[in-house]
Design a protein around this motif. Structure first.
Motif, mmCIF file in Angstrom:
data_model
loop_
_atom_site.group_PDB
_atom_site.id
_atom_site.type_symbol
_atom_site.label_atom_id
_atom_site.label_comp_id
_atom_site.label_asym_id
_atom_site.label_seq_id
_atom_site.Cartn_x
_atom_site.Cartn_y
_atom_site.Cartn_z
ATOM 1 N N GLY A 27 5.516 -2.004 -10.879
ATOM 2 C CA GLY A 27 5.529 -3.612 -11.333
ATOM 3 C C GLY A 27 4.330 -3.632 -12.258
ATOM 4 N N LEU A 28 3.378 -3.082 -12.338
ATOM 5 C CA LEU A 28 2.027 -3.266 -12.974
ATOM 6 C C LEU A 28 2.250 -2.393 -14.394
ATOM 7 N N LYS A 29 3.047 -1.500 -14.588
ATOM 8 C CA LYS A 29 2.930 -0.740 -15.661
ATOM 9 C C LYS A 29 2.943 -1.441 -17.034
ATOM 10 N N LYS A 30 3.682 -2.386 -17.270
ATOM 11 C CA LYS A 30 3.757 -3.183 -18.654
ATOM 12 C C LYS A 30 2.567 -3.913 -18.799
ATOM 13 N N LEU A 31 1.641 -4.582 -17.590
ATOM 14 C CA LEU A 31 0.580 -5.307 -17.657
ATOM 15 C C LEU A 31 -0.502 -4.405 -17.994
ATOM 16 N N ILE A 32 -0.496 -3.218 -17.510
ATOM 17 C CA ILE A 32 -1.736 -2.280 -17.537
ATOM 18 C C ILE A 32 -1.319 -1.583 -19.027
ATOM 19 N N ASN A 34 -0.080 -3.076 -21.844
ATOM 20 C CA ASN A 34 -0.662 -4.109 -22.787
ATOM 21 C C ASN A 34 -2.195 -4.353 -22.669
ATOM 22 N N LEU A 35 -2.707 -4.323 -21.678
ATOM 23 C CA LEU A 35 -4.251 -4.142 -21.673
ATOM 24 C C LEU A 35 -4.832 -3.050 -22.062
ATOM 25 N N GLU A 36 -4.249 -1.772 -21.925
ATOM 26 C CA GLU A 36 -4.585 -0.590 -22.474
ATOM 27 C C GLU A 36 -4.677 -0.690 -24.096
ATOM 28 N N ARG A 73 -6.312 3.501 -20.095
ATOM 29 C CA ARG A 73 -5.479 3.000 -18.934
ATOM 30 C C ARG A 73 -6.179 2.882 -17.655
ATOM 31 N N CYS A 74 -7.245 3.720 -17.224
ATOM 32 C CA CYS A 74 -7.955 3.785 -15.988
ATOM 33 C C CYS A 74 -8.880 2.395 -16.323
ATOM 34 N N ILE A 75 -9.283 2.100 -17.317
ATOM 35 C CA ILE A 75 -10.457 0.909 -17.571
ATOM 36 C C ILE A 75 -9.184 -0.188 -17.159
ATOM 37 N N ALA A 76 -8.225 -0.277 -17.784
ATOM 38 C CA ALA A 76 -7.449 -1.442 -17.651
ATOM 39 C C ALA A 76 -7.108 -1.924 -16.173
ATOM 40 N N PRO A 123 -12.250 -13.416 -23.094
ATOM 41 C CA PRO A 123 -11.755 -13.623 -24.346
ATOM 42 C C PRO A 123 -10.891 -15.127 -24.337
ATOM 43 N N ALA A 124 -11.053 -15.653 -25.454
ATOM 44 C CA ALA A 124 -10.311 -16.839 -25.476
ATOM 45 C C ALA A 124 -8.893 -16.717 -25.207
ATOM 46 N N ARG A 125 -8.183 -15.651 -25.607
ATOM 47 C CA ARG A 125 -6.776 -15.330 -25.287
ATOM 48 C C ARG A 125 -6.456 -15.446 -23.769
ATOM 49 N N TYR A 126 -7.495 -14.962 -23.009
ATOM 50 C CA TYR A 126 -7.302 -14.845 -21.721
ATOM 51 C C TYR A 126 -7.754 -15.900 -20.889
ATOM 52 N N ALA A 127 -8.375 -17.077 -21.576
ATOM 53 C CA ALA A 127 -8.894 -18.081 -20.845
ATOM 54 C C ALA A 127 -7.848 -19.280 -20.600
ATOM 55 N N ARG A 128 -6.715 -19.322 -21.496
ATOM 56 C CA ARG A 128 -5.850 -20.345 -21.136
ATOM 57 C C ARG A 128 -4.981 -20.146 -19.901
ATOM 58 N N THR A 129 -4.863 -21.316 -19.302
ATOM 59 C CA THR A 129 -3.906 -21.400 -18.269
ATOM 60 C C THR A 129 -2.629 -21.366 -18.619
ATOM 61 N N SER A 130 -1.774 -21.034 -17.531
ATOM 62 C CA SER A 130 -0.322 -20.827 -17.643
ATOM 63 C C SER A 130 0.324 -21.798 -17.336
ATOM 64 N N ASN A 131 -0.140 -22.854 -16.338
ATOM 65 C CA ASN A 131 0.724 -23.881 -15.716
ATOM 66 C C ASN A 131 0.486 -25.099 -16.487
ATOM 67 N N GLY A 132 -0.219 -25.279 -17.579
ATOM 68 C CA GLY A 132 -0.474 -26.546 -18.230
ATOM 69 C C GLY A 132 -1.469 -27.241 -17.614
#
Length: 201
Positions: A27-32, A34-36, A73-76, A123-132
Motif C-alpha cells: 500500500g505504500l509502494k507508490k508513495l515511497i 514518488n518520494l524516492e 528508497r530507504c531514506i524515503a 518544502p512548499a509543495r509538501y506544506a499545502r493542506t489537502s482538506n482546504g
C-alpha cells in the motif's frame, strides 16, 4: 552539530523493523517511489549532510539497503516513519480513492516532523493542506501582478548568463553547482511561462 537521535525515537532493531515494514507494504509502494524520485536527483530537498546522517542511522540499524531498492528508497521510508502507523491504517481500511487526500496529509505531516528534527522546513509543495483548511489566498490586482512579473523578468539576462556558464561545466559536479543549476532551471522555466502568458494576452 546535528542531533544524532533519530526523529522517530527508535534505533537498532526497532528502526530496522519499521523501515523494512514501510518498504515491504504494498500500500505504500507508490508513495515511497514518488518520494524516492524526488530525493534521487538535482532537485532533492534533502541537504547532503542530513542525507549522510540518515544513511548512517540506516546502516547502524542493519537495514539491507541493496535488497530494498537502494539508498533513496530507504531514506524515503525513513522520512515517513513518524506517520507510518497512521498511513498503514488508512491504507488498510479502504481502497477508495477518497483516502488520497488523507494519505497526502499524513505524508506531509511525516516529512514536516522528520525534517524539523534536522532544523529543516518542509518544502512548499509538501506544506499545502489537502482538506482546504490552509491559508486563504489573497488576490492581487492586475497592476501588482504586472509589477511583480516585470521585476522578476529583470533578472533574466543574469540567469541566461549563468546558464551559459553551467553549460560549459560537467554534469557530475558538487552539490553547490547542482543547487545553482536547479535554481537557474527553475527560474528560466518560470520566466518562459510568464513570457508565453504575456504574449497570449
Amino acid at each position: 552539530m546535528l542531533d544524532m537521535t533519530t526523529h522517530v525515537q527508535v534505533s537498532g532493531t526497532e528502526l530496522k523493523v519499521r523501515i523494512e515494514k514501510a518498504l515491504t507494504e504494498k500500500g505504500l509502494k507508490k508513495l515511497i517511489t514518488n518520494l524516492e524520485k524526488e530525493l534521487d536527483g538535482e532537485h532533492s530537498f534533502l541537504p547532503h549532510d542530513v542525507e549522510v546522517q540518515i544513511r548512517r542511522e540506516i546502516t547502524s540499524a542493519g537495514v539491507a539497503v541493496s535488497q530494498h531498492g537502494g539508498w533513496y528508497r530507504c531514506i524515503a521510508a525513513y522520512l515517513l516513519l513518524p506517520k507510518l502507523d497512521d498511513l498503514l491504517q488508512v491504507k488498510s481500511t479502504s481502497e477508495d480513492k477518497n483516502v488520497a487526500p488523507i494519505v497526502q496529509k499524513l505524508r506531509n505531516e511525516a516529512l514536516r516532523e522528520s525534517l524539523s528534527t534536522f532544523g529543516l522546513e518542509v518544502p512548499a509543495r509538501y506544506a499545502r493542506t489537502s482538506n482546504g483548511t490552509g491559508r486563504t489566498h489573497v488576490r492581487l490586482s492586475r497592476e501588482q501582478k504586472q509589477h511583480l512579473v516585470e521585476n522578476f523578468l529583470d533578472a533574466l539576462p543574469t540567469f541566461e548568463g549563468l546558464q551559459d556558464v553551467l553549460d560549459t561545466l560537467p554534469k557530475n559536479t558538487n552539490l553547490m553547482v547542482k543547487q545553482i543549476r536547479t535554481l537557474v532551471n527553475r527560474y528560466l522555466t518560470i520566466a518562459n511561462r510568464l513570457q508565453s502568458v504575456a504574449e497570449n494576452e
